[in-house]
Design an enzyme around this catalytic site. Structure first.
Site, PDB file in Angstrom:
ATOM      1  N   GLY A 135     -52.819  46.413  35.413  1.00  0.00           N
ATOM      2  CA  GLY A 135     -54.274  46.374  35.238  1.00  0.00           C
ATOM      3  C   GLY A 135     -54.689  46.874  33.869  1.00  0.00           C
ATOM      4  O   GLY A 135     -55.413  46.215  33.154  1.00  0.00           O
ATOM      5  N   PHE A 136     -54.230  48.077  33.513  1.00  0.00           N
ATOM      6  CA  PHE A 136     -54.490  48.679  32.193  1.00  0.00           C
ATOM      7  C   PHE A 136     -55.977  48.844  31.901  1.00  0.00           C
ATOM      8  O   PHE A 136     -56.382  48.923  30.747  1.00  0.00           O
ATOM      9  CB  PHE A 136     -53.806  47.863  31.084  1.00  0.00           C
ATOM     10  CG  PHE A 136     -52.387  47.502  31.422  1.00  0.00           C
ATOM     11  CD1 PHE A 136     -51.417  48.488  31.475  1.00  0.00           C
ATOM     12  CD2 PHE A 136     -52.030  46.202  31.726  1.00  0.00           C
ATOM     13  CE1 PHE A 136     -50.110  48.174  31.822  1.00  0.00           C
ATOM     14  CE2 PHE A 136     -50.725  45.877  32.080  1.00  0.00           C
ATOM     15  CZ  PHE A 136     -49.760  46.866  32.123  1.00  0.00           C
TER      16      PHE A 136
ATOM     17  N   ARG B  31     -47.697  69.545  35.431  1.00  0.00           N
ATOM     18  CA  ARG B  31     -46.445  69.410  36.139  1.00  0.00           C
ATOM     19  C   ARG B  31     -46.118  67.943  36.390  1.00  0.00           C
ATOM     20  O   ARG B  31     -47.008  67.153  36.723  1.00  0.00           O
ATOM     21  CB  ARG B  31     -46.587  70.117  37.461  1.00  0.00           C
ATOM     22  CG  ARG B  31     -45.302  70.111  38.179  1.00  0.00           C
ATOM     23  CD  ARG B  31     -45.459  70.858  39.436  1.00  0.00           C
ATOM     24  NE  ARG B  31     -44.229  70.734  40.144  1.00  0.00           N
ATOM     25  CZ  ARG B  31     -44.177  70.711  41.445  1.00  0.00           C
ATOM     26  NH1 ARG B  31     -45.276  70.835  42.137  1.00  0.00           N
ATOM     27  NH2 ARG B  31     -43.025  70.593  42.024  1.00  0.00           N
TER      28      ARG B  31
ATOM     29  N   LYS C  72     -38.953  60.146  37.140  1.00  0.00           N
ATOM     30  CA  LYS C  72     -38.576  58.745  36.930  1.00  0.00           C
ATOM     31  C   LYS C  72     -39.812  57.867  36.706  1.00  0.00           C
ATOM     32  O   LYS C  72     -39.881  57.122  35.725  1.00  0.00           O
ATOM     33  CB  LYS C  72     -37.790  58.260  38.141  1.00  0.00           C
ATOM     34  CG  LYS C  72     -37.015  57.007  37.880  1.00  0.00           C
ATOM     35  CD  LYS C  72     -36.044  56.761  39.017  1.00  0.00           C
ATOM     36  CE  LYS C  72     -35.060  55.680  38.619  1.00  0.00           C
ATOM     37  NZ  LYS C  72     -33.984  55.563  39.603  1.00  0.00           N
TER      38      LYS C  72
ATOM     39  N   GLN D 119     -44.130  55.568  32.973  1.00  0.00           N
ATOM     40  CA  GLN D 119     -45.521  55.526  32.532  1.00  0.00           C
ATOM     41  C   GLN D 119     -45.626  55.810  31.029  1.00  0.00           C
ATOM     42  O   GLN D 119     -46.340  55.125  30.304  1.00  0.00           O
ATOM     43  CB  GLN D 119     -46.359  56.570  33.279  1.00  0.00           C
ATOM     44  CG  GLN D 119     -46.707  56.178  34.692  1.00  0.00           C
ATOM     45  CD  GLN D 119     -47.849  55.183  34.686  1.00  0.00           C
ATOM     46  OE1 GLN D 119     -47.694  54.043  34.264  1.00  0.00           O
ATOM     47  NE2 GLN D 119     -48.997  55.611  35.129  1.00  0.00           N
TER      48      GLN D 119
ATOM     49  N   GLU E 170     -52.367  57.144  30.832  1.00  0.00           N
ATOM     50  CA  GLU E 170     -52.964  56.672  29.586  1.00  0.00           C
ATOM     51  C   GLU E 170     -52.500  57.391  28.332  1.00  0.00           C
ATOM     52  O   GLU E 170     -52.512  56.821  27.241  1.00  0.00           O
ATOM     53  CB  GLU E 170     -54.498  56.719  29.721  1.00  0.00           C
ATOM     54  CG  GLU E 170     -54.931  55.630  30.684  1.00  0.00           C
ATOM     55  CD  GLU E 170     -56.373  55.714  31.128  1.00  0.00           C
ATOM     56  OE1 GLU E 170     -57.198  55.039  30.533  1.00  0.00           O
ATOM     57  OE2 GLU E 170     -56.659  56.446  32.088  1.00  0.00           O
TER      58      GLU E 170
HETATM   59 MO1  MOS Z   1     -57.841  53.423  32.255  1.00  0.00          MO
HETATM   60  S1  MOS Z   1     -58.256  52.012  30.823  1.00  0.00           S
HETATM   61  O1  MOS Z   1     -59.396  54.222  32.371  1.00  0.00           O
HETATM   62  O2  MOS Z   1     -57.491  52.308  33.582  1.00  0.00           O
END
Ligand code: MOS
Length: 763
Positions: A265-266, A654, A659, A664, A730
């Site tokens: 999705g991003f 934490r 993995k 991410q 992010e």
């Molecule tokens: Mo992030 S661009 O707030 O899914």
């Protein structure tokens, strides 16, 4: 997040100082590198994505797009399309049933999710080139696509605002940026800058970008009377359901949205785009379930991406490298059908100590697809400018770029003057520098070479805020000793399902295989948008509270039962482990859940909790920090740039699953390398048309573009978050483009302040 600062009366369920999560120290299941629980389903093809649900009598929809950027539809002739074989209906603004206006995404509403105010097919108004203007429904996909190509449209075209450069003179200052004051000012920065011996003052620019998740945006809608069921590839099923309920005047409980799997999705699926309401409308018109899968071109036309930006960063420092002035200002673009000033000035609010500070943003409006959140909106482009400027200042001063950052690590938040909940910036830098071998780097640009390749090393700071949103969850214990956790949450490949299962297992004292996490369905308790990297901690807190409620109930029942070994035990005296509740002082004394439920003669017991607003983020400055180190090679003759090495080092509270966490971070860094070197949405300012709406011409990094990426983390719990964790989806992209630009400068002596850094800029 300050959008909640106006909430005064909400139920306070999380007290920052009192409620340190005891589990932030537990390491039985949480913190283990568990494989993705949904991995086997995905690799065997057993996982059903939105477009995979074989509904009875399903028919197919295709869209026609505007070819002008502004104006009105003068004439639309659908007669040929309507006669085309297998066509059930062609919906245009001439015949479309009325919908209410789309409720524009607003974080404070909690559920309004429309990406755009454009009520497509209920209006003849054109806001951008590519806007959907008609929907064709046919019994086959090919039939629908062909018929859509037969629609003839004439426009009354009007002059459109298409040039970012030209619009800048009319830029406005938004009232706030994501709920925070637009302007932050302390001291007289311009005066300090004018008098400073060491300073830099430059303009940086970033282009449009598009997300390009592997799974295309898709919706399948089915009506049953006034009941609506929608499969939608979404990062926010609750928002889609509530927004559709508003647009189609339905009771909330009559709309169910499901997204069991989402193929990336991003941020591009964080709000509800026009095709969703069009699919629902189409299903209503033809009285059959309708599937609408956007083509890749359709995604570029109708789903917005990242705004272009132009940013000024000016820095001044004394001879020791201490910042005396920091200015970060600039302009981004939004459309005439939404309102989103991307928060590029946010990193500078939290990263460096400075004597004087001035931050503000301006916004222009253009006839483009509404811009939207794209992985670390604001922080990714903001750190490009700020961290490039820090590098430039380091050379001005003759101080090592890492050392310069360390010398400006603040004791308290530079903008809000609040305490940090947890900040280990220096440690993240030291760990990354050591893993990368930064101490061996010669300071001088153009000092490393490998044949025709100029070699350079660069660094940039990563930053992303730690957000939490209100969320709800239900926990159910079954008589057979299994448990179910429910929250409408979405899993788009981050590892949500895995990590939440680990959390519930730890929280309940059950083995992983006894837990089932149910998500991706609005019939479940309400989860927020999977955005702003909030989801993990938001849901974790709701699960924590639901489990606590359930445990207290079970103890209450034990109190009334003389036969229970827990009779008389207080909540604080027991812990959940070994499949039940056992006394902390006498670990052999207690009852398993199977024993408790059999004593209670219940098939299951359950509890639900809904969390309050994030008071902790109002009290503390809460963020994640990191350092991105890279090595690049620039071909001296052709300007070709290859990234040869990458080390990211992160302070993100934490780590719940090393993995999925590394995955991410790595994904964010790959997206950052794309942003730095190859990605750009080409926008024709004469027509407002995106001219590279395909993966052939929008170059996402592929395997050959990406070196081995090493990601390290400190794993230090934040005492003020559930599980001590921060969201990590992010931060990985932030700081990357600057690290690349800085490495290119180190390799070539050329400072490029405009993304992407394609080879033409290096020749
Ligand atoms: Mo992030 S661009 O707030 O899914």
């Amino acid at each position: 997040m300050s959008i909640f600062s106006k909430v005064t009366q909400a139920v306070v369920q999380f007290v920052p100082d009192r409620d340190r999560d005891q589990l932030s120290e537990e390491h039985r299941i949480v913190g283990k590198p568990i494989d993705r629980l949904d991995g086997p389903q995905k690799v065997t093809g057993a996982a059903s994505f939105t477009a995979d649900f074989p509904l009875e009598a399903l028919v197919y929809a295709s869209l026609a797009f505007s070819t002008v950027a502004k104006g009105k539809i003068r004439k639309i002739d659908a007669s040929e399309a309507e006669k085309s074989s297998g066509v059930l209906s062609v919906i245009t603004h001439k015949n479309a049933p009325k919908m209410k206006d789309p409720p524009l995404f607003s974080p404070s509403s909690g559920t309004d999710a429309a990406a755009s105010t454009a009520n497509v097919v209920n209006t003849d108004e054109i806001y951008w080139n590519g806007q959907a203007i008609a929907v064709v429904i046919a019994d086959t996909l090919d039939g629908a696509e062909h018929a859509a190509s037969l629609i003839k449209i004439e426009y009354d075209e009007e002059p459109a605002a298409l040039s970012f450069e030209a619009a800048k003179s009319q830029a406005e200052t938004p009232k706030n940026i994501m709920g925070e004051d637009t302007e932050v000012e302390r001291g007289d920065t311009e005066k300090v800058l004018a008098q400073a011996k060491y300073k830099v003052d430059h303009v940086y620019s970033t282009p449009r970008f598009n997300h390009n998740a592997i799974e295309l945006h898709a919706t399948t809608a089915a009506w049953n009377g006034d009941q609506l069921t929608v499969y939608d590839t979404s990062q926010f099923v609750r928002g889609v359901a509530d927004s559709l309920a508003k647009m189609f005047s339905l009771k909330k409980e009559n709309v169910r949205v499901l997204a069991p799997f989402v193929g990336g999705g991003f941020g591009g699926k964080g709000s509800m785009w026009g095709h969703v309401q069009l699919c629902v409308l189409a299903a209503k018109v033809v009285g059959k379930p309708v599937k609408l899968v956007l083509t890749r071109e359709g995604v570029f036309r109708t789903v917005g991406g990242r705004t272009p930006s132009e940013q000024r960063v000016a820095l001044a420092a004394d001879e020791t490298g201490k910042l005396t002035a920091l200015i970060h200002t600039g302009t981004t673009a939004s459309s005439f059908a939404n309102d989103f000033a991307e928060q590029f000035s946010f990193p500078a609010r939290h990263l460096y100590a400075t004597e004087s500070l001035y931050l503000t943003q301006k916004l222009v409006r253009l006839n483009t697809t509404p811009n939207t959140f794209m992985r670390a909106p604001g922080e990714s482009i903001g750190t490009f400018a700020l961290e490039s400027a820090m590098d430039e200042l380091a050379y001005e001063l003759g101080i090592d770029p890492v050392e310069l950052r360390l010398r400006n690590d603040p004791d308290q938040d530079p903008a809000k003057h609040t305490e940090f909940s947890s900040r280990h910036f220096k440690e993240a830098y030291r760990l990354g520098a050591e893993k990368f071998g930064w101490q061996n780097r010669p300071a001088q640009p153009r000092s490393m070479r490998d044949g025709k390749w100029l070699v350079g090393q660069g660094v940039g700071t990563a930053f992303y805020p730690a957000y939490r949103f209100p969320a709800a969850a239900r926990v159910r214990l079954n008589a057979d000793g299994t448990a179910v956790i429910q929250s409408s949450a979405q899993e788009m490949g981050m590892g949500t399902a895995t990590v939440q299962t680990q959390h519930a297992a730890e929280r309940l004292g059950l083995p992983l295989e006894k837990i089932r996490f149910e998500y991706g369905d609005t019939n479940l308790p309400q989860a927020p948008v999977a955005g702003g990297s909030n989801q993990t901690v938001s849901i974790a807190l709701a699960v924590q509270q639901a489990c606590e409620k359930l445990h207290r109930e079970l103890l209450k029942s034990a109190k009334q039962d003389q036969n229970s070994p827990l009779s008389g035990s207080h909540f604080d005296e027991v812990r959940a482990c070994d499949g039940g509740l056992f006394r902390r002082d006498k670990p052999e004394t207690g009852e398993t859940y199977v024993e408790i439920l059999s004593r209670l003669k219940q098939d299951f017991v359950e509890a639900e909790s809904e969390t309050g607003p994030p008071l902790e983020t109002m009290k503390y400055s809460m963020g994640s920090y990191g350092a991105q180190f890279c090595e690049i090679r620039v071909n001296e003759q052709t300007g070709e740039t290859r990234v040869s090495r990458w080390v990211g080092s992160f302070d993100t509270g934490r780590i719940l699953n090393p993995k999925t966490a590394v995955s991410q971070f790595r994904g964010g860094i790959i997206m950052g390398i794309g942003m730095a070197l190859t990605e750009e949405t080409f926008f024709d300012e004469r027509t407002g048309r995106i001219v590279n709406p395909s993966l052939a011409e929008y170059h996402l990094p592929v395997n050959a573009d990406i070196p081995k990426i090493e990601a390290y983390f400190l794993d230090i719990p934040d005492p003020h978050t559930p599980l001590g964790a921060h969201g990590i989806g992010e931060i990985g992209i932030t700081g990357c483009a600057a690290a690349v630009a800085n490495a290119i400068y180190h390799a070539t002596g050329k400072r490029i302040r405009e993304l992407p850094i394609t080879l033409d800029k290096l020749l």
